[in-house]
Design an enzyme around this catalytic site. Structure first.
Site, PDB file in Angstrom:
ATOM      1  N   ASP A  10       4.444   0.585  12.134  1.00 17.99           N
ATOM      2  CA  ASP A  10       3.224  -0.092  11.682  1.00 17.99           C
ATOM      3  C   ASP A  10       3.134  -1.517  12.208  1.00 17.99           C
ATOM      4  O   ASP A  10       2.062  -2.112  12.213  1.00 17.99           O
ATOM      5  CB  ASP A  10       3.156  -0.093  10.151  1.00 17.99           C
ATOM      6  CG  ASP A  10       3.091   1.314   9.584  1.00 17.99           C
ATOM      7  OD1 ASP A  10       3.434   1.493   8.402  1.00 17.99           O
ATOM      8  OD2 ASP A  10       2.721   2.236  10.332  1.00 17.99           O
ATOM      9  N   ARG A  36      -8.503  -0.543   4.528  1.00 19.19           N
ATOM     10  CA  ARG A  36      -7.601   0.469   3.993  1.00 19.19           C
ATOM     11  C   ARG A  36      -6.228  -0.121   3.652  1.00 19.19           C
ATOM     12  O   ARG A  36      -5.504   0.407   2.835  1.00 19.19           O
ATOM     13  CB  ARG A  36      -7.420   1.614   4.996  1.00 19.19           C
ATOM     14  CG  ARG A  36      -8.685   2.462   5.231  1.00 19.19           C
ATOM     15  CD  ARG A  36      -8.341   3.725   5.975  1.00 19.19           C
ATOM     16  NE  ARG A  36      -7.041   4.200   5.540  1.00 19.19           N
ATOM     17  CZ  ARG A  36      -6.033   4.473   6.403  1.00 19.19           C
ATOM     18  NH1 ARG A  36      -6.209   4.321   7.698  1.00 19.19           N
ATOM     19  NH2 ARG A  36      -4.871   4.885   5.933  1.00 19.19           N
ATOM     20  N   ARG A  80      -0.052  14.489  12.961  1.00 20.77           N
ATOM     21  CA  ARG A  80       0.486  14.327  11.597  1.00 20.77           C
ATOM     22  C   ARG A  80       0.545  15.634  10.814  1.00 20.77           C
ATOM     23  O   ARG A  80      -0.053  15.750   9.740  1.00 20.77           O
ATOM     24  CB  ARG A  80      -0.273  13.253  10.852  1.00 20.77           C
ATOM     25  CG  ARG A  80      -0.271  11.928  11.619  1.00 20.77           C
ATOM     26  CD  ARG A  80      -0.955  10.816  10.898  1.00 20.77           C
ATOM     27  NE  ARG A  80      -0.100  10.242   9.887  1.00 20.77           N
ATOM     28  CZ  ARG A  80      -0.409   9.135   9.201  1.00 20.77           C
ATOM     29  NH1 ARG A  80      -1.553   8.535   9.458  1.00 20.77           N
ATOM     30  NH2 ARG A  80       0.382   8.637   8.293  1.00 20.77           N
ATOM     31  N   LYS A 100       0.832  -1.207   0.000  1.00 22.91           N
ATOM     32  CA  LYS A 100       0.000   0.000   0.000  1.00 22.91           C
ATOM     33  C   LYS A 100       0.866   1.256   0.000  1.00 22.91           C
ATOM     34  O   LYS A 100       0.660   2.192  -0.763  1.00 22.91           O
ATOM     35  CB  LYS A 100      -0.909   0.029   1.232  1.00 22.91           C
ATOM     36  CG  LYS A 100      -1.539   1.407   1.495  1.00 22.91           C
ATOM     37  CD  LYS A 100      -2.435   1.386   2.714  1.00 22.91           C
ATOM     38  CE  LYS A 100      -1.764   1.559   4.015  1.00 22.91           C
ATOM     39  NZ  LYS A 100      -1.373   2.921   4.359  1.00 22.91           N
ATOM     40  N   CYS A 124      -5.031  12.162  12.334  1.00 27.05           N
ATOM     41  CA  CYS A 124      -5.841  10.939  12.344  1.00 27.05           C
ATOM     42  C   CYS A 124      -5.693  10.281  13.698  1.00 27.05           C
ATOM     43  O   CYS A 124      -5.060  10.828  14.595  1.00 27.05           O
ATOM     44  CB  CYS A 124      -5.427  10.006  11.217  1.00 27.05           C
ATOM     45  SG  CYS A 124      -3.919   9.113  11.586  1.00 27.05           S
TER      46      CYS A 124
HETATM   47  C1  EPZ Z   1       4.018   6.798   6.242  1.00 23.54           C
HETATM   48  O1  EPZ Z   1       3.192   7.838   6.796  1.00 23.54           O
HETATM   49  C2  EPZ Z   1       3.113   5.569   6.145  1.00 23.54           C
HETATM   50  N1  EPZ Z   1       1.989   5.872   5.298  1.00 23.54           N
HETATM   51  C3  EPZ Z   1       2.623   5.184   7.536  1.00 23.54           C
HETATM   52  O2  EPZ Z   1       1.884   3.968   7.437  1.00 23.54           O
HETATM   53  C4  EPZ Z   1       3.820   4.919   8.430  1.00 23.54           C
HETATM   54  O3  EPZ Z   1       3.376   4.682   9.737  1.00 23.54           O
HETATM   55  C5  EPZ Z   1       4.755   6.152   8.435  1.00 23.54           C
HETATM   56  O4  EPZ Z   1       5.138   6.501   7.098  1.00 23.54           O
HETATM   57  C6  EPZ Z   1       6.032   5.902   9.220  1.00 23.54           C
HETATM   58  O5  EPZ Z   1       6.698   4.793   8.752  1.00 23.54           O
HETATM   59  C7  EPZ Z   1       2.161   5.837   3.957  1.00 23.54           C
HETATM   60  O6  EPZ Z   1       3.231   5.608   3.431  1.00 23.54           O
HETATM   61  C8  EPZ Z   1       0.963   6.108   3.117  1.00 23.54           C
HETATM   62  P1  EPZ Z   1       5.940  10.333   8.264  1.00 23.54           P
HETATM   63  P2  EPZ Z   1       3.680   9.372   6.767  1.00 23.54           P
HETATM   64  O7  EPZ Z   1       5.798  11.556   7.456  1.00 23.54           O
HETATM   65  O8  EPZ Z   1       4.373   9.655   5.489  1.00 23.54           O
HETATM   66  C9  EPZ Z   1       5.888  13.580  11.778  1.00 23.54           C
HETATM   67  C10 EPZ Z   1       0.071   2.489   7.733  1.00 23.54           C
HETATM   68  O9  EPZ Z   1      -0.395   1.931   8.740  1.00 23.54           O
HETATM   69  N2  EPZ Z   1       5.861  14.575  10.683  1.00 23.54           N
HETATM   70  O10 EPZ Z   1       7.219   9.573   8.160  1.00 23.54           O
HETATM   71  O11 EPZ Z   1       2.527  10.211   7.160  1.00 23.54           O
HETATM   72  C11 EPZ Z   1       4.559  12.811  11.861  1.00 23.54           C
HETATM   73  O12 EPZ Z   1       3.606  13.513  12.579  1.00 23.54           O
HETATM   74  C12 EPZ Z   1       0.499   3.968   7.791  1.00 23.54           C
HETATM   75  O13 EPZ Z   1       0.227   1.917   6.648  1.00 23.54           O
HETATM   76  C13 EPZ Z   1       5.926  15.919  11.002  1.00 23.54           C
HETATM   77  O14 EPZ Z   1       6.029  16.293  12.176  1.00 23.54           O
HETATM   78  O15 EPZ Z   1       4.730   9.328   7.981  1.00 23.54           O
HETATM   79  C14 EPZ Z   1       4.981  11.526  12.520  1.00 23.54           C
HETATM   80  O16 EPZ Z   1       4.996  11.684  13.891  1.00 23.54           O
HETATM   81  C15 EPZ Z   1       0.174   4.608   9.092  1.00 23.54           C
HETATM   82  N3  EPZ Z   1       5.884  16.819   9.986  1.00 23.54           N
HETATM   83  C16 EPZ Z   1       6.369  11.308  11.971  1.00 23.54           C
HETATM   84  O17 EPZ Z   1       6.843  12.571  11.493  1.00 23.54           O
HETATM   85  C17 EPZ Z   1       5.769  16.442   8.665  1.00 23.54           C
HETATM   86  O18 EPZ Z   1       5.701  17.302   7.771  1.00 23.54           O
HETATM   87  C18 EPZ Z   1       6.437  10.276  10.837  1.00 23.54           C
HETATM   88  O19 EPZ Z   1       5.622  10.707   9.794  1.00 23.54           O
HETATM   89  C19 EPZ Z   1       5.706  15.066   8.373  1.00 23.54           C
HETATM   90  C20 EPZ Z   1       5.749  14.144   9.389  1.00 23.54           C
END
Ligand code: EPZ
Length: 421
Positions: free
Chosen positions: A305, A397, A121, A22, A116
């Protein structure tokens, strides 16, 4: 509404093919917007999230069709730089369309994705990267208005290796003027898969998988064919299910090197694991022992995850397993539901201590997010009696029919219409 009904206590046996990833398919579908032509995406998983991405593609003017197992995306026509709020709210990761639309159209309007269940996020790092490339971004009333006559190559030092921010920066930089250097980039395998698709479409991206990515901007991209990598979190889910319920399961079409920390932890818990080419076999008696502390980290650390999945497997393990969630601030929402099944878990902030119990019992529980929902299914397979899991739409999802996959392994699980609405 429909819910999942699981009759627990049966070990799992058999072989299961692992679906496409995904978290790779979504950014690749967004990347198809950059390509002025027809792209063919194979091994794209059929999920409510990928369905939402397809509806976004159609909404912005792309033609999308399925032929056999292959998904075709034709983005050779004009693209509309606007995603309706409803679609943005439906799937948080729609934000990954921001970079491609800005690069392709020079402007984009979309509503900022809210938080969410697992955390606030924010997208500040996405916006930081795009602003560094010269984008003007106005945030008003939850709507983002972005403009960039031309995105300029530059150096972007990410304060945190965000997966989404890395993807948006790479996607935007593909059509930028000059070279973009991204440091402290996310190293997840899905980023390397995105690089493979982009380079097949005529981009010049290198370094994905490491924390330094270079993108040499080009004038335009063309359609490309791509096979999405296997889903390492889906594979981890089926392994954790077998660990908890006991049994002997073979997974094929999987890349076990993408989830080594999960395999290491399951081995520590006493599972017998064998790996081969695109293959993993797990054997478990269901009588597990506690593993060392599980601390989630960006890749190649222990994946956040998989935290709920391994927690569910640890519920009956002998001894105590400590968990620390370092990525998302509220990713322990499955704990109160697991307690309803007789688990013994103490939490404090982002930490949880799971004391193994001799047995779990079936109960009425509610899934509030994707991986938390999967954890409830795993616990239900190991529990005595029947468990009813409401909110099962969360699982759709990320899993192609969780009940079909587990039934293939001999589990007693079915989705039923709820009599109480
Ligand atoms: C990706 O989410 C995945 N989703 C998530 O999988 C996964 O948990 C996550 O990466 C971490 O591995 C997809 O790829 C679609 P991040 P993403 O940006 O890109 C903070 C699942 O179950 N952050 O690496 O949203 C954020 O709040 C899902 O399949 C900021 O502060 O993750 C979080 O605490 C859930 N500012 C951390 O970084 C930003 O601009 C990691 O977020 C961006 C992120």
């Amino acid at each position: 509404m429909r819910s999942l009904h699981v009759l627990g206590g049966k070990p799992l046996f058999g072989a299961l093919r692992v679906q496409g990833a995904k978290n790779s398919a979504l950014p690749i579908l967004a990347a198809a917007v950059l390509a002025e032509g027809v792209s063919v995406i194979r091994n794209c998983p059929w999920l409510s999230d990928t369905d939402a991405a397809v509806r976004i593609l159609r909404e912005i003017g792309c033609r999308v069709w399925l032929d056999g197992e292959a998904l075709y995306v034709d983005s050779s026509g004009p693209v509309r730089p606007e995603i309706p709020e409803g679609l943005m709210r439906e799937m948080r990761s729609s934000v990954v369309f921001l970079g491609p639309l800005l690069a392709r159209c020079g402007e984009v309007r979309l509503s900022a994705p809210g938080g969410c269940e697992i955390g606030a996020r924010p997208i500040d790092l996405h916006l930081l990267a795009l602003r560094s490339m010269g984008a003007e971004i106005e945030e008003r009333g939850g709507t983002l208005n972005c403009r960039a006559k031309c995105l300029r190559g530059c150096r972007v030092d990410l304060p945190f290796p965000s997966v989404g921010a890395t993807e948006n920066a790479v996607l935007a930089a593909c059509l930028g003027r000059g070279e973009t250097l991204l440091t402290n980039a996310a190293r997840e395998p899905e980023i390397a898969d995105l690089q493979r698709f982009l380079n097949a479409a005529g981009a010049s991206v290198s370094g994905a998988g490491s924390s330094v990515i270079r993108v040499q901007g080009v004038k335009r991209l063309h359609g490309a064919a791509h096979q999405v990598i296997p889903d390492r979190i889906a594979a981890s889910t089926w392994l954790a299910a077998c660990a908890a319920a006991g049994g002997d399961v073979k997974l094929y079409d999987t890349e076990w090197r993408h989830y080594r920390p999960v395999l290491r932890t399951l081995k520590e818990m006493g599972c017998d694991l064998q790996t081969g080419e695109n293959l993993v076999r797990i054997r478990s008696t269901g009588k597990l022992k506690a593993a060392g502390p599980v601390v989630t980290r960006p890749y190649p650390g222990f994946p956040t995850d998989a935290q709920p999945l391994i927690m569910a497997a640890a519920l009956r393990a002998e001894g105590a397993t400590a968990f620390r969630e370092t990525i998302f601030e509220s990713r322990l929402r499955h704990v109160p539901e697991l307690l309803r099944m007789g688990a013994d878990i103490r939490t404090e902030g982002r930490c949880a201590l799971v004391w193994g119990v001799p047995k779990l019992r079936g109960a009425e529980v509610r899934a509030s997010d994707l991986r938390g929902g999967a954890a409830l299914v795993i616990a239900a397979l190991a529990a005595e009696g029947e468990t009813r899991i409401c909110g099962s739409e969360h699982l759709d999802r990320g899993y192609e029919s969780v009940e079909t996959s587990l039934t293939e392994l001999g589990a007693e699980i079915e989705r039923k219409e709820d009599r109480d609405g």
